[in-house]
Motif scaffolding. Structure first.
Motif, PDB file in Angstrom:
ATOM      1  N   PHE A  52      43.801  38.113  37.146  1.00 37.56           N
ATOM      2  CA  PHE A  52      42.622  38.504  36.652  1.00 37.56           C
ATOM      3  C   PHE A  52      42.816  39.829  35.930  1.00 37.56           C
ATOM      4  CE2 PHE A  52      39.807  36.269  39.986  1.00 37.56           C
ATOM      5  CZ  PHE A  52      39.799  35.037  39.126  1.00 37.56           C
ATOM      6  N   SER A  53      42.188  39.814  34.718  1.00 41.71           N
ATOM      7  CA  SER A  53      41.863  41.064  34.015  1.00 41.71           C
ATOM      8  C   SER A  53      40.371  41.342  34.228  1.00 41.71           C
ATOM      9  CB  SER A  53      42.386  41.187  32.562  1.00 41.71           C
ATOM     10  OG  SER A  53      42.010  42.451  31.952  1.00 41.71           O
ATOM     11  N   THR A  54      39.663  42.250  35.041  1.00 47.62           N
ATOM     12  CA  THR A  54      38.464  42.091  35.131  1.00 47.62           C
ATOM     13  C   THR A  54      37.911  43.563  35.420  1.00 47.62           C
ATOM     14  OG1 THR A  54      36.518  41.331  36.303  1.00 47.62           O
ATOM     15  CG2 THR A  54      38.585  41.702  37.503  1.00 47.62           C
ATOM     16  N   HIS A  55      36.744  44.154  34.932  1.00 43.73           N
ATOM     17  CA  HIS A  55      35.966  45.047  35.157  1.00 43.73           C
ATOM     18  C   HIS A  55      34.963  44.887  36.378  1.00 43.73           C
ATOM     19  CE1 HIS A  55      37.243  46.002  30.894  1.00 43.73           C
ATOM     20  NE2 HIS A  55      37.351  47.338  31.451  1.00 43.73           N
ATOM     21  N   ASP A  56      34.892  43.654  36.905  1.00 39.92           N
ATOM     22  CA  ASP A  56      34.080  43.471  37.854  1.00 39.92           C
ATOM     23  C   ASP A  56      34.616  43.639  39.191  1.00 39.92           C
ATOM     24  OD1 ASP A  56      32.053  42.031  39.704  1.00 39.92           O
ATOM     25  OD2 ASP A  56      31.522  40.713  38.176  1.00 39.92           O
TER      26      ASP A  56
END
Length: 203
Positions: free
Chosen positions: A84-88
């Motif tokens: 995952f690439s995520t800011h969440d």
């Protein structure tokens, strides 16, 4: 990608992701959430060993988030490695086995969720009080308050006694919820990369 007789596979994925009625539509005519799910199907149709997903839940409502989440977890159970690439941070905390955190192009944290949280210990209190009149910053041992409206997260000193803080709270109102917890991944990231952390770094 070498997939033979792909139509039944496509039909199965469209049905699973609740897109059966859009099979003959152009992607340009779909909503952002629908096109996001179509991209996911195109990514996993050939059963790759490794999948990289960039903000996969962007543009999805809660129902479709659950549909896609279940599909991703099914891939993982089938042996696919998912990055995952995520800011969440909430998504990362709920779904990821291993976390690699980047800030300003540099790695600032990595490890399993368990080892990361153990490093910070149980220095967080989650509190919900009846009414809004309590000044949490005035309580002895409380370093920082993160107010979520319906409840508050209090970061406490290592020497602080949670039971003493609970007694203080009980003397100021009705305590509806009181929990001693490890900090969330969101809170840990803020500690590392937030404005207060940057001020300390530059002193």
């Amino acid at each position: 990608k070498g997939v033979k007789n792909a139509k039944p596979l496509i039909a199965g994925w469209l049905d699973r992701l609740q897109l059966k009625d859009v099979a003959k539509k152009k992607v340009e005519a779909m909503s952002k959430g629908m096109s996001q799910k179509i991209q996911f199907i195109a990514t996993v149709l050939h059963k790759p060993e490794l999948v990289i997903l960039d903000e996969p839940f962007s543009g999805l409502d809660p129902v479709n988030m659950d549909v896609l989440k279940d599909a991703i977890l099914e891939l993982r159970r089938g042996g696919t490695t998912v990055i995952f690439s995520t800011h969440d941070m909430d998504v990362a905390e709920k779904m990821c086995d291993f976390v690699f955190m980047i800030f300003k192009g540099q790695k600032v944290l990595d490890g399993t969720l368990g080892t990361i949280k153990e490093k910070y210990g149980s220095d967080t209190l989650r509190v919900r009080m009846e009414g809004n009149g309590v000044q949490f910053t005035e309580l002895p041992g409380v370093q920082r308050v993160n107010d979520f409206g319906q409840f508050q997260e209090l970061r406490i000193d290592k020497q602080a006694d949670p039971q003493a803080i609970l007694q203080q709270l009980a003397g100021r109102g009705r305590v509806q919820h009181f929990e001693i917890a490890q900090p969330s991944l969101h809170d840990i990231f803020v500690r590392i990369a937030g404005p207060a952390a940057q001020e300390i770094t530059h002193e």
